[in-house]
Design an enzyme around this catalytic site. Structure first.
Site, PDB file in Angstrom:
ATOM      1  N   TYR A 153       6.139   0.025   5.965  1.00  0.00           N
ATOM      2  CA  TYR A 153       5.923   1.268   6.706  1.00  0.00           C
ATOM      3  C   TYR A 153       7.012   1.360   7.767  1.00  0.00           C
ATOM      4  CZ  TYR A 153       3.194   4.706   9.502  1.00  0.00           C
ATOM      5  OH  TYR A 153       2.760   5.820  10.204  1.00  0.00           O
ATOM      6  N   THR A 169      -2.265   8.028  11.898  1.00  0.00           N
ATOM      7  CA  THR A 169      -3.245   9.115  12.031  1.00  0.00           C
ATOM      8  C   THR A 169      -4.648   8.557  12.164  1.00  0.00           C
ATOM      9  OG1 THR A 169      -1.809  10.533  10.692  1.00  0.00           O
ATOM     10  CG2 THR A 169      -4.082  11.251  10.964  1.00  0.00           C
ATOM     11  N   VAL A 187       2.569  10.790   2.586  1.00  0.00           N
ATOM     12  CA  VAL A 187       1.401  10.280   3.310  1.00  0.00           C
ATOM     13  C   VAL A 187       1.221  11.251   4.465  1.00  0.00           C
ATOM     14  CG1 VAL A 187       0.367   8.271   4.431  1.00  0.00           C
ATOM     15  CG2 VAL A 187       2.021   7.953   2.585  1.00  0.00           C
ATOM     16  N   LYS A 208       6.756   3.433   2.898  1.00  0.00           N
ATOM     17  CA  LYS A 208       6.503   4.761   3.450  1.00  0.00           C
ATOM     18  C   LYS A 208       7.458   4.959   4.617  1.00  0.00           C
ATOM     19  CE  LYS A 208       3.544   7.416   6.467  1.00  0.00           C
ATOM     20  NZ  LYS A 208       2.456   7.359   7.464  1.00  0.00           N
TER      21      LYS A 208
END
Length: 322
Positions: free
Chosen positions: A140, A52, A212, A168
């Site tokens: 991630y 993002t 997240v 994540k």
């Protein structure tokens, strides 16, 4: 190396911050407004230079300027996690060292995204990063963009690495997440969070540690309240909040630009609210001006915008979107 912050799981909502830009440079005024919005909310940490935040698109200079600015402003009030994903392992290690020097709390690393990589090579690279990073490392999993997974066996092999503190998962695969939860039982301090917002409450109810969530840039309290409801097993409250989350999710479907449409929608919403411009890092473009009434409609439905839709943001929202 591993800090006391990760002596237990990091739980709650950690917004992956957008990177406010003007003419492809960091918009420090917009960043200050965004940070003020997030620091005044009950979010549990901040993640910079993620998907993002357009981390892989930014210049190395812009990345370091952003990390310095965020850590200076946050000043220890909330944990700061920094994305260091790179096609070059040495650059990822350098970025981890810079993050530590700036005062960040952890780094986040996804598989390199250009050349294919085997699980053995991926695990080796992660171990090298963990050994040389002065900060704890969170993995991630973002297969849609990196084209590689952290396979379950690989995570199992890495979970005992002392400087690797969690993962994540942005796969959107709840069966994979369930299997990760089984691996998580091998280490009580391990953090396991999810990326897809619509799955956050369900993943927490399954035993996950939080989300997240990009939409928390826009409406942080919605996400923290949904996390709390899911964590406490308050199903009726969670269902009500999940319905509002679905309204927010309309922002991500405005653009046909697959992959970047959520970033476009989030930045356009922040622009409409007067926080920062809707500009994306070149060569990517924000939503066209003709889409902004739809953005305003979503924000009105969420009661984040007055009924007449008028804010100080008209100029911001039209910047770089036509």
């Amino acid at each position: 190396m591993t800090s006391s912050l990760f002596s237990q799981p990091l739980r709650g909502i950690v917004p992956p911050m957008v990177t406010p830009l003007v003419d492809d440079e960091l918009d420090k005024q917009g960043l200050d407004k965004l940070l003020r919005r997030l620091l005044e909310s009950p979010v549990h940490g901040l993640f910079v230079l993620g998907t993002t935040g357009e981390g892989p698109s930014l210049s190395y200079r812009a990345r370091r300027t952003l990390v310095d600015a965020v850590t200076s402003t946050v000043n220890g009030r909330k944990p700061v996690l920094v994305g260091v994903t790179d096609t070059s392992l040495s650059e990822a290690i350098d970025a981890a060292r810079c993050a530590e020097a700036a005062g960040a709390d952890a780094v986040v690393y996804a598989p390199p995204c250009y050349l294919p990589i085997t699980q053995a090579s991926l695990a080796d690279g992660v171990r090298r990063l963990a050994d040389q990073s002065p900060l704890p490392v969170m993995l991630y999993n973002m297969p849609a963009l990196t084209k590689s997974w952290f396979e379950i066996d690989t995570v199992t092999k890495l979970i005992d690495e002392p400087n690797i503190v969690g993962l994540k998962d942005s796969s959107g695969d709840l069966e994979y997440f369930r299997r990760l939860l089984e691996v998580k039982t091998l280490r009580s301090s391990w953090t396991l969070m999810t990326g897809p917002e619509h799955l956050m409450a369900e993943s927490v109810a399954m035993g996950g540690d939080g989300g997240v969530s990009g939409g928390a840039n826009i409406y942080p309290r919605l996400f923290t309240e949904l996390f709390d409801a899911a964590d406490r097993g308050h199903e009726v409250s969670a269902a009500t909040l999940q319905a509002r989350l679905q309204v927010l999710g309309r922002l991500y479907a405005i653009s046909p630009d697959r992959g970047i449409s959520p970033i476009q929608g989030i930045k356009a919403a922040l622009a409409t609210l007067g926080i920062c411009s809707a500009e994306l890092c070149a060569p990517y473009r924000g939503l066209p001006a003709c889409s902004l009434p739809v953005v305003a409609e979503v924000l009105r439905d969420l009661e984040l915008l007055p009924p007449d839709g008028k804010t100080e943001a008209a100029a911001l929202a039209s910047t770089s979107t036509s």
